[in-house]
Design a protein around this motif. Structure first.
Motif, short mmCIF file in Angstrom:
data_model
loop_
_atom_site.label_atom_id
_atom_site.label_comp_id
_atom_site.label_asym_id
_atom_site.label_seq_id
_atom_site.Cartn_x
_atom_site.Cartn_y
_atom_site.Cartn_z
N GLY A 1 42.06 32.07 0.39
CA GLY A 1 41.65 30.74 0.82
C GLY A 1 40.15 30.39 0.24
O GLY A 1 39.91 29.28 0.21
N LEU A 2 39.31 31.57 0.23
CA LEU A 2 38.02 31.16 -0.43
C LEU A 2 37.75 30.34 -1.69
O LEU A 2 37.23 29.46 -1.95
CB LEU A 2 37.07 32.40 -0.66
CG LEU A 2 36.57 33.22 0.67
CD1 LEU A 2 36.29 34.63 0.21
CD2 LEU A 2 35.65 32.40 1.53
N VAL A 3 38.89 30.48 -2.42
CA VAL A 3 38.78 30.13 -4.00
C VAL A 3 39.46 28.85 -3.90
O VAL A 3 39.43 27.85 -4.69
CB VAL A 3 39.24 31.01 -4.95
CG1 VAL A 3 38.47 32.08 -5.05
CG2 VAL A 3 40.81 31.29 -4.74
N MET A 4 40.14 28.48 -2.77
CA MET A 4 40.92 27.23 -2.59
C MET A 4 39.91 26.15 -2.20
O MET A 4 40.02 24.81 -2.17
CB MET A 4 42.13 27.16 -1.96
CG MET A 4 43.40 28.25 -2.26
SD MET A 4 44.48 28.31 -1.05
CE MET A 4 45.25 26.68 -0.88
N ARG A 5 38.77 26.52 -1.20
CA ARG A 5 37.73 25.74 -0.75
C ARG A 5 36.55 25.72 -1.65
O ARG A 5 35.73 24.84 -1.48
CB ARG A 5 37.62 26.20 0.59
CG ARG A 5 38.73 26.10 1.44
CD ARG A 5 38.51 26.54 2.95
NE ARG A 5 37.80 27.96 2.90
CZ ARG A 5 38.61 28.86 3.38
NH1 ARG A 5 39.95 28.61 3.77
NH2 ARG A 5 38.23 29.97 3.44
N ASN A 6 36.43 26.79 -2.70
CA ASN A 6 35.00 26.71 -3.27
C ASN A 6 35.34 27.13 -4.75
O ASN A 6 36.44 27.52 -4.97
CB ASN A 6 34.23 27.81 -2.61
CG ASN A 6 33.97 27.67 -1.03
OD1 ASN A 6 33.08 27.14 -0.59
ND2 ASN A 6 34.76 28.63 -0.34
N HIS A 7 34.22 26.70 -5.50
CA HIS A 7 34.38 27.11 -6.80
C HIS A 7 34.43 28.58 -7.11
O HIS A 7 33.85 29.39 -6.35
CB HIS A 7 33.25 26.59 -7.76
CG HIS A 7 33.10 26.68 -9.12
ND1 HIS A 7 33.21 27.68 -9.91
CD2 HIS A 7 33.31 25.61 -9.91
CE1 HIS A 7 33.33 27.44 -11.07
NE2 HIS A 7 33.36 26.22 -11.30
N PRO A 8 35.32 28.94 -8.08
CA PRO A 8 35.47 30.53 -8.25
C PRO A 8 34.10 31.26 -8.50
O PRO A 8 34.12 32.33 -8.01
CB PRO A 8 36.53 30.52 -9.11
CG PRO A 8 36.53 29.50 -9.86
CD PRO A 8 36.13 28.30 -8.95
N PHE A 9 33.23 30.60 -9.29
CA PHE A 9 32.03 31.30 -9.66
C PHE A 9 31.13 31.58 -8.34
O PHE A 9 30.63 32.42 -8.08
CB PHE A 9 31.28 30.48 -10.51
CG PHE A 9 31.73 30.71 -11.89
CD1 PHE A 9 32.62 31.56 -12.17
CD2 PHE A 9 31.24 29.81 -13.07
CE1 PHE A 9 33.27 31.71 -13.59
CE2 PHE A 9 31.85 30.00 -14.29
CZ PHE A 9 32.60 30.70 -14.65
N LEU B 1 21.11 28.02 -13.94
CA LEU B 1 20.88 26.99 -15.30
C LEU B 1 22.25 26.05 -15.73
O LEU B 1 21.88 25.23 -16.08
CB LEU B 1 20.56 28.14 -16.35
CG LEU B 1 19.35 28.62 -16.06
CD1 LEU B 1 18.96 29.89 -17.20
CD2 LEU B 1 18.02 27.67 -16.12
N ARG B 2 23.30 26.60 -15.39
CA ARG B 2 24.65 26.09 -15.58
C ARG B 2 25.02 25.06 -14.74
O ARG B 2 25.36 23.86 -15.41
CB ARG B 2 25.43 27.05 -16.15
CG ARG B 2 27.15 26.59 -16.39
CD ARG B 2 26.95 25.91 -17.89
NE ARG B 2 28.21 25.30 -18.01
CZ ARG B 2 28.63 24.30 -17.78
NH1 ARG B 2 28.23 23.32 -16.99
NH2 ARG B 2 29.88 23.83 -18.20
N PHE B 3 25.07 25.10 -13.46
CA PHE B 3 25.51 24.29 -12.71
C PHE B 3 24.31 23.62 -11.76
O PHE B 3 24.55 22.73 -10.99
CB PHE B 3 26.51 25.03 -11.63
CG PHE B 3 27.69 25.52 -12.67
CD1 PHE B 3 28.80 24.63 -13.02
CD2 PHE B 3 27.84 26.94 -12.98
CE1 PHE B 3 29.63 25.02 -13.63
CE2 PHE B 3 28.76 27.40 -13.83
CZ PHE B 3 29.95 26.38 -14.18
N GLY B 4 23.34 24.33 -11.66
CA GLY B 4 22.03 23.86 -10.58
C GLY B 4 22.41 24.56 -9.39
O GLY B 4 23.35 25.27 -8.99
N ARG B 5 21.75 24.06 -8.21
CA ARG B 5 21.71 24.60 -6.89
C ARG B 5 23.03 24.34 -6.32
O ARG B 5 23.41 25.14 -5.36
CB ARG B 5 20.48 24.03 -6.29
CG ARG B 5 19.27 24.65 -6.43
CD ARG B 5 18.33 24.28 -5.65
NE ARG B 5 18.12 22.73 -5.55
CZ ARG B 5 17.26 22.08 -4.61
NH1 ARG B 5 16.57 22.60 -3.71
NH2 ARG B 5 16.96 20.84 -4.77
N SER B 6 23.71 23.17 -6.77
CA SER B 6 25.05 22.73 -5.72
C SER B 6 25.85 23.96 -5.78
O SER B 6 26.83 24.35 -4.87
CB SER B 6 25.63 21.63 -6.48
OG SER B 6 25.90 21.68 -7.79
#
Length: 324
Positions: free
Chosen positions: A199-207, A80-85
């Protein structure tokens, strides 16, 4: 230290909003309040303190429900907050999330609550707070951070504090071997989570990372402890309600508060503020469970927290790349 992960620091701006520092301190403090309360509530539940006459809730059920309910609440919120992306992630990172979610998040959470059940809240959370030391030793051993006097002193202080906290120098204290072992495993699991998730949070949104870590953890528990086995324990509606509220208190709200706090505080201030967690946990344990501590154990807890702070404080002339 349920979620105050340095891994999230890498996606936060290096220049947080310094005009509203009090907001950052408030948010981090509220997160630690939730984590601290969760430890004492878990101990109370394991002792049958809330639901006399009903089936006891074990550490594995508490951990499983905690992860599962959080995913059920957090997933729709993200949609709901960010959508499927927000759910987009590469296959490689998805596989890494599965590894970190099972060996890191699931294991650290389970062994932490097993330690709470078998020993005391104070011992469990104190040994959990040695995680930054294990991360430090790994980073130095791999050559990713230089060995310094400050880091060596922090490791020594943490080891001495741990010995005091578990009662090595106190003849009247007999710590549970299972409890100490479980707490150390929880600390190792949390250390692995911090190292591998970086490394994961450097490449992706933390949520995004948080969702897939928790989803992997929840799926692991579905295999280890299938739903029909949980239903066969015949928990009451009140117990299921408690498990849902527990998930919100121990994971959903603290995660939100902590990540919000990082908007206003730099990582060092955030980690130091998160040291309120064991303070809250021990206070709640004294009030709700009646735990007591010897002066030597208090000194040990203070030493471990001091070592955590020593690890995080960097010299002012340290380059940002090295500090990360």
């Amino acid at each position: 230290m349920q979620s105050s992960s340095p891994a999230f620091e890498h996606v936060i701006s290096s220049a947080p909003d310094q005009k509203h520092l009090w907001r950052g301190y408030f948010f981090i403090a509220m997160a630690t309040l939730g984590w601290g309360a969760a430890a004492a509530l878990g101990k109370k539940i394991f002792n049958g303190g809330f639901f006399n006459g009903h089936a006891l809730i074990s550490p594995i059920v508490l951990t499983q429900a905690r992860a599962s309910f959080t995913v059920l609440v957090f997933g729709p919120f993200l949609w709901l907050r960010f959508g499927r992306s927000i759910f987009k992630i590469s296959r490689r990172d998805l596989a890494l999330c599965a590894l970190v979610g099972t060996l890191g998040v699931a294991c650290s959470n389970y062994f932490y609550y097993l330690a709470v059940q078998k020993s005391t809240v104070a011992l469990a959370i104190t040994l959990q707070y040695t995680a930054p030391i294990w991360v430090l030793l790994y980073m130095v051993g791999r050559g990713r951070e230089p060995a310094t006097f400050q880091k060596g002193a922090a490791a020594l202080v943490a080891m001495m504090g741990t010995a005091l906290a578990i009662g090595v120098f106190h003849s009247g204290v007999q710590p549970s071997v299972i409890g100490v072992g479980a707490a150390l495993l929880a600390s190792f699991g949390y250390s692995f989570y911090n190292i591998a998730a970086q490394g994961l949070v450097m490449r992706n949104h933390p949520f995004t990372v948080m969702f897939y870590l928790l989803l992997s953890s929840a799926l692991l528990w579905l295999v280890v402890n299938p739903p029909w086995r949980v239903l066969a324990q015949h928990f009451s509606r009140e117990q299921w309600g408690f498990l849902f509220i527990f998930a919100c208190i121990s994971m959903v709200l603290p995660y939100m508060f902590y990540l919000s706090g990082l908007k206003y505080l730099d990582p060092t201030r955030a980690v130091i503020t998160s040291c309120l967690e064991p303070v809250f946990a021990i206070l709640f344990a004294v009030l709700l469970v009646g735990e007591t501590l010897s002066p030597l154990q208090v000194a040990g807890i203070v030493a471990v927290l001091a070592a955590t702070v020593m690890v995080q404080i960097r010299p002012r002339n340290t380059p940002q790349s090295e500090a990360a």
